[in-house]
Design an enzyme around this catalytic site. Structure first.
Site, mmCIF file in Angstrom:
data_model
loop_
_atom_site.group_PDB
_atom_site.id
_atom_site.type_symbol
_atom_site.label_atom_id
_atom_site.label_comp_id
_atom_site.label_asym_id
_atom_site.label_seq_id
_atom_site.Cartn_x
_atom_site.Cartn_y
_atom_site.Cartn_z
ATOM 1 C CE LYS A 150 -82.143 -55.456 61.978
ATOM 2 N NZ LYS A 150 -81.219 -54.397 63.001
ATOM 3 C CB SER A 225 -84.554 -52.083 61.996
ATOM 4 O OG SER A 225 -83.124 -52.271 62.481
ATOM 5 C CB SER A 226 -83.518 -56.068 66.221
ATOM 6 O OG SER A 226 -81.926 -55.458 65.557
ATOM 7 C CB ILE A 246 -77.788 -47.631 63.819
ATOM 8 C CG1 ILE A 246 -76.345 -46.675 62.649
ATOM 9 C CG2 ILE A 246 -79.081 -46.893 62.161
ATOM 10 C CD1 ILE A 246 -76.280 -46.626 61.716
ATOM 11 N N GLY A 247 -79.971 -46.329 65.971
ATOM 12 C CA GLY A 247 -80.439 -45.481 67.019
ATOM 13 C C GLY A 247 -81.402 -46.299 67.782
ATOM 14 N N GLY A 248 -81.172 -47.218 67.930
ATOM 15 C CA GLY A 248 -82.130 -47.821 68.658
ATOM 16 C C GLY A 248 -82.456 -49.180 68.589
ATOM 17 C CB SER A 249 -82.147 -50.998 65.912
ATOM 18 O OG SER A 249 -82.243 -50.293 64.629
#
Ligand SMILES: *[C@@H]1O[C@H](CO)[C@@H](O)[C@H](O)[C@H]1NC(C)=O
Length: 588
Positions: A150, A225-226, A246-249
């Site tokens: 990433k 985000s990934s 950090i939240g599901g990325s």
């Protein structure tokens, strides 16, 4: 009356007022001019970077073609279809050379990025890495495996931008710990992949590299985000990659792109050298983890990383090697499950694959026990969001300053910039009309003093304790949970941050959690979606339908979780789920 007075005043002080007006005009023009010049400068820098990326992709093409010409006998298609396990065996016993694996992947990755826009840079030191790897006396566990990372994972000589222009010229002086360990294990890092600006969104788009789309349908998003990793691996252009969560990325793009992904226990893998999204926020921790086509690949990757080299390079990481015994136990598991978290009701497709998985596990002899995560609304707004925006969004807001803000993040940026008092008033006004919007507004106010901040941390800790107590009461080994999917239509993730409550929960409690693909959307799912009302039948539930509709054929996943430091047990459940679904498919 007033006008007359003003007129009198102006005629009396004509010269002065003209000078004043001229001065005012000058200031306004120069302020505007400065802004314009700054914007031009940013755009110019972005264009330079775009050109650099085009060149980087051209190099990929050149190298792949050169290899093909020199080695016409290499069966690329076969190599690209091998599992990581098979590939590593062949690389280690010498029946495949690292080049004959790398270049077919470079070629495929180029194809995938032309379709989905997932790569930000090709590592032009691949040749050097190949030479280095071949010098290894003892072949590492990932000997010769091409790996993608990433964008914000530090790599020497490259920037880690998070989609922000101000970081483009900050080149990393050394590799991140994860990259160092991967190289030590023989991996060849060949590309960096796209992210949302600042990483705080589950749609991958930024003003520098643009929007990443879904490899299964380009009109859909790849999540984030990934998202670059998700698209590249899901499209077949990489066999192993690294995302952060950090939240599901890690889990969201894995689910949207039809691959497996693991968010390990926080700090199980070193984050040293990875640029954080929100600096200094410790109530919810960022994690780095592997993404791949199957669970075996994730397991191999964890084995390779949890080694002395990493423990030495980053002494903050607990020196726990991979626990093979826990992973390979075969006794039946006590699996907690919940069909909904009570906030976003799963859409029919998501619900169907979840229930199918539950049934398969039961038939395989596991014990399935109803489990309800406590107080999702409180967890999401009062704990998760309030922690993420503990500073009222100031840190994020600073990152956006003097920048071009991605269209998808404009609302978030606006929210971060609003003074606390305005957020408070807006939340108050919206409460009767849009209660769920009001909740997110009030959670973005931030702490007013250190004491407030500590109180917030205490509340998070108390929730973790409560969650573990519930888990213990039922004597659970692992939990099976629904997972957001199929892939959203573009533009919706930013509006539906709260739908990620399914994944955010495991970041807040700090548990390992992973996703496994288990099926795809059917016509019946699509029909049933038309009757979806959600738990609230409000604006957000209506938006949710718009986000997931038109997903026929797209992949769907379930989520598995385990207690902290039981990453191996989490992987075991994931493997079990994967095998059961594969067997079912074979039988059908
Ligand atoms: C992609 O999704 C769009 C919108 O839902 C749909 O109309 C189209 O048929 C899909 N394309 C493919 C190749 O499945």
């Amino acid at each position: 009356m007033l006008c007359n007075k003003l007129n009198e005043f102006l005629t009396e002080h004509e010269v002065e007022s003209r000078i004043l007006a001229a001065l005012g005009l000058c200031v306004a023009v120069s302020l505007y001019g400065l802004k314009w010049i700054r914007k031009r400068r940013i755009l110019k820098r972005i264009n330079q970077e775009k050109k650099r990326r085009d060149m980087s992709l051209q190099l990929m093409e050149k190298l792949a073609e050169k290899f093909k010409k020199q080695n016409p006998g290499v069966d690329s298609r076969r190599i690209l279809s091998m599992s990581l396990q098979e590939l590593t065996e062949k690389l280690r016993d010498g029946s495949l050379s690292p080049e004959s694996v790398l270049y077919p992947y470079v070629k495929k990755a180029l194809e995938v990025t032309r379709d989905t826009n997932c790569i930000t840079v090709f590592m032009n030191d691949c040749e050097t890495q190949l030479q280095e790897v071949k010098k290894q006396k003892q072949k590492g566990l990932l000997y010769g495996v091409p790996v993608s990372i990433k964008e914000h994972v530090g790599y020497q000589g490259h920037p880690s931008t998070c989609g922000l222009v101000q970081y483009l010229d900050e080149l990393e002086e050394e590799d991140s710990v994860i990259v160092k360990v991967l190289k030590k294990q023989g991996a060849i890092i060949f590309a960096k992949t796209n992210v949302p600006q600042t990483l705080i969104c589950y749609e991958t788009s930024n003003p520098i590299y643009g929007l990443t789309t879904n490899p299964h349908n380009h009109t859909k998003g790849a999540a984030g985000s990934s998202g670059g990793e998700g698209a590249l691996i899901g499209g077949g252009g990489s066999i192993l990659g690294f995302g952060t969560d950090i939240g599901g990325s890690i889990r969201l793009p894995s689910s949207f792109c039809g691959i497996a992904g693991l968010k390990p226990t926080p700090n199980r893998l070193s984050l040293h050298g990875v640029r954080p999204c929100v600096d200094g926020m410790l109530a919810v921790l960022l994690c780095i983890g592997p993404m791949a086509r199957d669970v075996d690949s994730l397991v191999l990757c964890m084995k390779a990383l949890l080694c002395d080299e990493m423990f030495k390079l980053d002494p903050r990481v607990p020196p726990l090697p991979f626990n093979e015994e826990v992973y390979s136990t075969s006794q039946p598991l006590r699996i907690g499950y919940y069909e909904t978290d009570g906030y976003t009701l799963p859409n029919p497709a998501m619900r169907r694959v979840f229930l199918e998985t539950k049934k398969l596990l039961e038939e395989a002899g596991h014990m399935l026990i109803p489990f309800k995560p406590p107080r999702t609304e409180y967890m999401l707004n009062e704990l998760y969001m309030k922690s993420l925006f503990g500073d009222g969004g100031q840190t994020l807001s600073e990152k956006f300053k003097n920048n071009i803000v991605d269209q998808r993040l404009r609302d978030l940026c606006l929210l971060c910039n609003l003074p606390k008092i305005v957020k408070k008033i807006l939340a108050f006004i919206l409460k009767p009309l849009r209660p769920r919007y009001a909740l997110s507004l009030s959670s973005a106010q931030g702490a007013s003093c250190v004491k407030d901040h500590w109180k917030q941390n205490t509340a998070v800790e108390e929730y973790q304790t409560e969650f573990i107590a519930e888990w213990r009461k039922l004597n659970l080994d692992v939990v099976l949970a629904p997972m957001l999917g199929p892939a959203f239509n573009p533009g919706y993730p930013a509006k539906l941050l709260s739908a990620a409550s399914y994944t955010m929960l495991y970041n807040l409690v700090g548990f390992p959690a992973g996703v496994v693909p288990v099926g795809s959307v059917t016509q019946t799912d699509e029909e049933e979606l038309k009757n979806y009302k959600g738990h609230f039948n409000d604006q957000l539930d209506k938006l949710f339908v718009k986000a997931v509709e038109g997903g026929l054929g797209l992949p769907l996943s379930v989520q598995c979780a385990a207690l902290p430091y039981q990453d191996e047990l989490c992987l075991r459940l994931m493997k079990e789920v994967e095998t059961l679904h594969q067997n079912k498919k074979k039988k059908a």
